[in-house]
Write a protein that holds these residues in place. Structure first.
Motif, PDB file in Angstrom:
ATOM      1  N   VAL A 241       0.728  -1.173   0.075  1.00 46.28           N
ATOM      2  CA  VAL A 241       0.109   0.120   0.043  1.00 46.28           C
ATOM      3  C   VAL A 241       0.818   1.362  -0.005  1.00 46.28           C
ATOM      4  O   VAL A 241       0.420   2.299  -0.575  1.00 46.28           O
ATOM      5  CB  VAL A 241      -0.815   0.015   1.244  1.00 46.28           C
ATOM      6  CG1 VAL A 241      -1.699   1.319   1.316  1.00 46.28           C
ATOM      7  CG2 VAL A 241      -1.899  -1.431   1.199  1.00 46.28           C
ATOM      8  N   ARG A 242       2.054   1.035   0.765  1.00 44.91           N
ATOM      9  CA  ARG A 242       2.958   2.411   1.021  1.00 44.91           C
ATOM     10  C   ARG A 242       3.469   2.586  -0.480  1.00 44.91           C
ATOM     11  O   ARG A 242       3.694   3.816  -0.758  1.00 44.91           O
ATOM     12  CB  ARG A 242       3.968   2.063   2.023  1.00 44.91           C
ATOM     13  CG  ARG A 242       4.157   3.248   2.908  1.00 44.91           C
ATOM     14  CD  ARG A 242       5.098   3.083   3.912  1.00 44.91           C
ATOM     15  NE  ARG A 242       5.035   1.991   4.401  1.00 44.91           N
ATOM     16  CZ  ARG A 242       5.659   0.765   4.682  1.00 44.91           C
ATOM     17  NH1 ARG A 242       7.057   0.918   4.129  1.00 44.91           N
ATOM     18  NH2 ARG A 242       5.798  -0.350   5.065  1.00 44.91           N
ATOM     19  N   LEU A 246       3.092   6.276  -1.937  1.00 40.75           N
ATOM     20  CA  LEU A 246       4.281   7.210  -2.344  1.00 40.75           C
ATOM     21  C   LEU A 246       4.173   7.699  -3.928  1.00 40.75           C
ATOM     22  O   LEU A 246       4.654   8.927  -4.258  1.00 40.75           O
ATOM     23  CB  LEU A 246       5.550   6.465  -2.102  1.00 40.75           C
ATOM     24  CG  LEU A 246       5.850   6.265  -0.465  1.00 40.75           C
ATOM     25  CD1 LEU A 246       6.818   5.025  -0.340  1.00 40.75           C
ATOM     26  CD2 LEU A 246       5.981   7.422   0.292  1.00 40.75           C
ATOM     27  N   ALA A 247       3.751   6.532  -4.639  1.00 35.25           N
ATOM     28  CA  ALA A 247       3.856   6.985  -6.149  1.00 35.25           C
ATOM     29  C   ALA A 247       2.571   8.115  -6.347  1.00 35.25           C
ATOM     30  O   ALA A 247       3.047   9.177  -7.270  1.00 35.25           O
ATOM     31  CB  ALA A 247       3.517   5.843  -6.874  1.00 35.25           C
ATOM     32  N   VAL A 269       8.105   9.113   7.325  1.00 31.67           N
ATOM     33  CA  VAL A 269       9.249   8.749   7.292  1.00 31.67           C
ATOM     34  C   VAL A 269       9.789   8.563   5.739  1.00 31.67           C
ATOM     35  O   VAL A 269      10.871   9.049   5.580  1.00 31.67           O
ATOM     36  CB  VAL A 269       9.901   7.461   8.319  1.00 31.67           C
ATOM     37  CG1 VAL A 269      11.382   7.008   7.797  1.00 31.67           C
ATOM     38  CG2 VAL A 269       9.405   7.770   9.609  1.00 31.67           C
ATOM     39  N   GLU A 270       8.965   7.895   4.961  1.00 36.23           N
ATOM     40  CA  GLU A 270       9.092   7.866   3.714  1.00 36.23           C
ATOM     41  C   GLU A 270       9.137   8.746   2.925  1.00 36.23           C
ATOM     42  O   GLU A 270      10.300   9.065   2.185  1.00 36.23           O
ATOM     43  CB  GLU A 270       8.567   6.408   3.122  1.00 36.23           C
ATOM     44  CG  GLU A 270       8.655   5.110   3.699  1.00 36.23           C
ATOM     45  CD  GLU A 270       9.100   4.007   2.431  1.00 36.23           C
ATOM     46  OE1 GLU A 270       9.827   4.246   1.989  1.00 36.23           O
ATOM     47  OE2 GLU A 270       8.281   2.916   2.987  1.00 36.23           O
ATOM     48  N   CYS A 271       8.297   9.660   3.013  1.00 38.79           N
ATOM     49  CA  CYS A 271       8.317  10.989   2.338  1.00 38.79           C
ATOM     50  C   CYS A 271       9.434  11.851   2.683  1.00 38.79           C
ATOM     51  O   CYS A 271       9.989  12.537   1.695  1.00 38.79           O
ATOM     52  CB  CYS A 271       6.958  11.504   2.649  1.00 38.79           C
ATOM     53  SG  CYS A 271       5.441  10.917   1.803  1.00 38.79           S
ATOM     54  N   ALA A 272       9.905  11.828   3.956  1.00 36.32           N
ATOM     55  CA  ALA A 272      10.982  12.621   4.276  1.00 36.32           C
ATOM     56  C   ALA A 272      12.309  12.099   3.601  1.00 36.32           C
ATOM     57  O   ALA A 272      13.266  12.716   3.502  1.00 36.32           O
ATOM     58  CB  ALA A 272      11.181  12.650   5.885  1.00 36.32           C
ATOM     59  N   VAL A 346      -4.118  14.522  -2.508  1.00 40.66           N
ATOM     60  CA  VAL A 346      -4.703  13.722  -1.328  1.00 40.66           C
ATOM     61  C   VAL A 346      -4.863  12.322  -1.468  1.00 40.66           C
ATOM     62  O   VAL A 346      -5.316  11.949  -2.624  1.00 40.66           O
ATOM     63  CB  VAL A 346      -6.074  14.270  -0.826  1.00 40.66           C
ATOM     64  CG1 VAL A 346      -6.344  13.590   0.509  1.00 40.66           C
ATOM     65  CG2 VAL A 346      -5.935  15.736  -0.500  1.00 40.66           C
ATOM     66  N   VAL A 347      -4.336  11.395  -0.759  1.00 38.97           N
ATOM     67  CA  VAL A 347      -4.199   9.982  -0.637  1.00 38.97           C
ATOM     68  C   VAL A 347      -4.709   9.569   0.145  1.00 38.97           C
ATOM     69  O   VAL A 347      -4.434   9.819   1.476  1.00 38.97           O
ATOM     70  CB  VAL A 347      -2.828   9.525  -1.211  1.00 38.97           C
ATOM     71  CG1 VAL A 347      -3.093   7.904  -1.019  1.00 38.97           C
ATOM     72  CG2 VAL A 347      -2.077   9.859  -2.396  1.00 38.97           C
TER      73      VAL A 347
END
Length: 413
Positions: A241-242, A246-247, A269-272, A346-347
């Motif tokens: 899902v992540r 992110l995509a 954290v992944e966006c950062a 927005v997701v």
């Protein structure tokens, strides 16, 4: 057209050689550059203000075969006038003689290397991009402009642990280099001579042996395994899902992303890690601590807000992208607020089918183009006897709304 354009970098202490100006029919530059240079008495002078009229004068001199000298600050090829001159007259006509850029001079005055720094221009551009880069990266140089100086930058970063190094009138007798907190910067009138502000986080390590300048372009891996994060009873956005979230979020340097109902903060954290500034909103105290621990473990900055959405969102800066997790009864209201505030996308991740229509209506009602999928995956699971079965994960609905992004240029890595 005939005749060259000599572009000379000045303004950080190095004088303009007289032989560079000898024979010039036109000298163009800022008022202080012209006043300090040995301009030939018979040369026409144009004080730089609006660029278009000055470029027209340059073109007339070139048409007559005259020689033109342009005086600029520091390195004119670094966020400088070389770009517009090359676009108008062609790079082959330019004789560029760079000086020391204000960025290099400021880091030198601070006694710091800058091969690991990010440089962002706020001159004639939106300040929000520079602010988001400063939130996300530990070593940033901000080129300032009217309305985008140390006071405005400090106000936007008030409450953070960053240190600002404000460099004024570099290379002149009035040069000043001062270290201040964001709050101190916000409370002062700095005048017109500030050219660059360094924003530093002394709590995070930078540097080391480097072969590529600038901040990392992005993580080598993303959609990390759940084991890369501390979480409670598998309450975490699964990596399948992540990956799609992110995509669709598209986090990047200069963006601000909200992770609402952040839980373990895996999406935050992944966006950062992609370079975005991130604010995670979480209602449980233990969740707040987990988010902070996960951010520290991955070496990124995540601002954590302890509160319940949508009320906790009211004091936050508008985001570029938002991820909404959870799925309680208040989900439609949360999505509606996020959709009104988000600049790009927005997701929304939901486990309950019943929540999907209201979330979709909230996105379309805010003017987003909405799409979505039901994600169902089965992972390899070992069985005794060296055989493998498929273990199904819980299905998750992922909706996303998107609108045409607003672009802010001016970041160099």
């Amino acid at each position: 057209m005939s005749g060259p354009i000599t572009v000379v970098g000045t303004g950080t202490g190095a004088p303009v050689p007289a032989d560079v100006l000898a024979g010039a029919g036109l000298v163009v530059g800022g008022r202080r550059h012209l006043a300090a240079a040995p301009v030939p008495p018979d040369a026409e002078q144009v004080v730089l203000g609006p660029l278009a009229p000055a470029l027209d004068v340059v073109e007339r001199h070139l048409d007559k075969g005259g020689r033109v000298v342009v005086l600029a600050s520091g390195d004119p090829g670094f966020f400088g006038i070389v770009r517009v001159l090359a676009e108008r007259f062609g790079s082959g006509r330019l004789d560029v003689r760079p000086g020391v850029s204000s960025v290099a001079a400021a880091f030198a005055r601070a006694g710091l290397t800058w091969d690991d720094a990010v440089v962002v221009s706020a001159h004639g551009r939106a300040l929000r991009t520079a602010v988001n880069v400063c939130r996300a990266r530990p070593k940033v140089a901000v080129l300032t402009g009217p309305g985008s100086g140390p006071a405005e930058l400090g106000a936007a970063l008030r409450g953070s642990t960053r240190v600002l190094v404000v460099a004024s009138a570099l290379g002149s007798g009035a040069e000043r280099v001062q270290r201040v907190t964001p709050a101190e910067a916000a409370g002062r009138d700095w005048g017109p001579d500030v050219s660059v502000v360094l924003c530093l986080d002394g709590t995070r390590a930078t540097g080391g042996v480097r072969t590529v300048a600038g901040a990392p372009a992005g993580p080598e891996l993303w959609a990390l395994d759940e084991g890369a994060f501390t979480h409670r009873d598998s309450m975490i956005t699964k990596f399948e899902v992540r990956a799609l979230a992110l995509a669709r979020l598209g986090p990047r340097l200069g963006d601000l992303v909200w992770d609402v109902g952040a839980g373990s903060g895996s999406v935050a954290v992944e966006c950062a890690r992609f370079g975005a500034a991130v604010t995670a909103v979480e209602k449980s105290p233990d969740g707040v601590e987990r988010i902070r621990a996960n951010a520290a473990a991955h070496g990124v900055d995540v601002e954590v807000v302890h509160g319940t959405a949508p009320d906790a969102l009211s004091g936050l800066d508008d985001p570029d992208a938002v991820f909404v997790g959870g799925g309680g009864a208040d989900l439609p209201a949360v999505v509606a607020v996020c959709a009104r505030r988000a600049r790009r996308t927005v997701v929304v991740a939901m486990a309950a089918l019943d929540r999907v229509p209201a979330a979709r209506e909230a996105l379309t009602g805010a003017g987003f183009d909405c799409d979505g999928v039901l994600l169902q995956s089965s992972r390899f699971a070992p069985l005794p006897g060296d055989v493998t079965r498929l273990a199904a994960t819980n299905p998750v609905f992922l909706l996303w709304g998107a609108r045409t992004p607003v672009s802010d240029e001016g970041v160099a890595q």
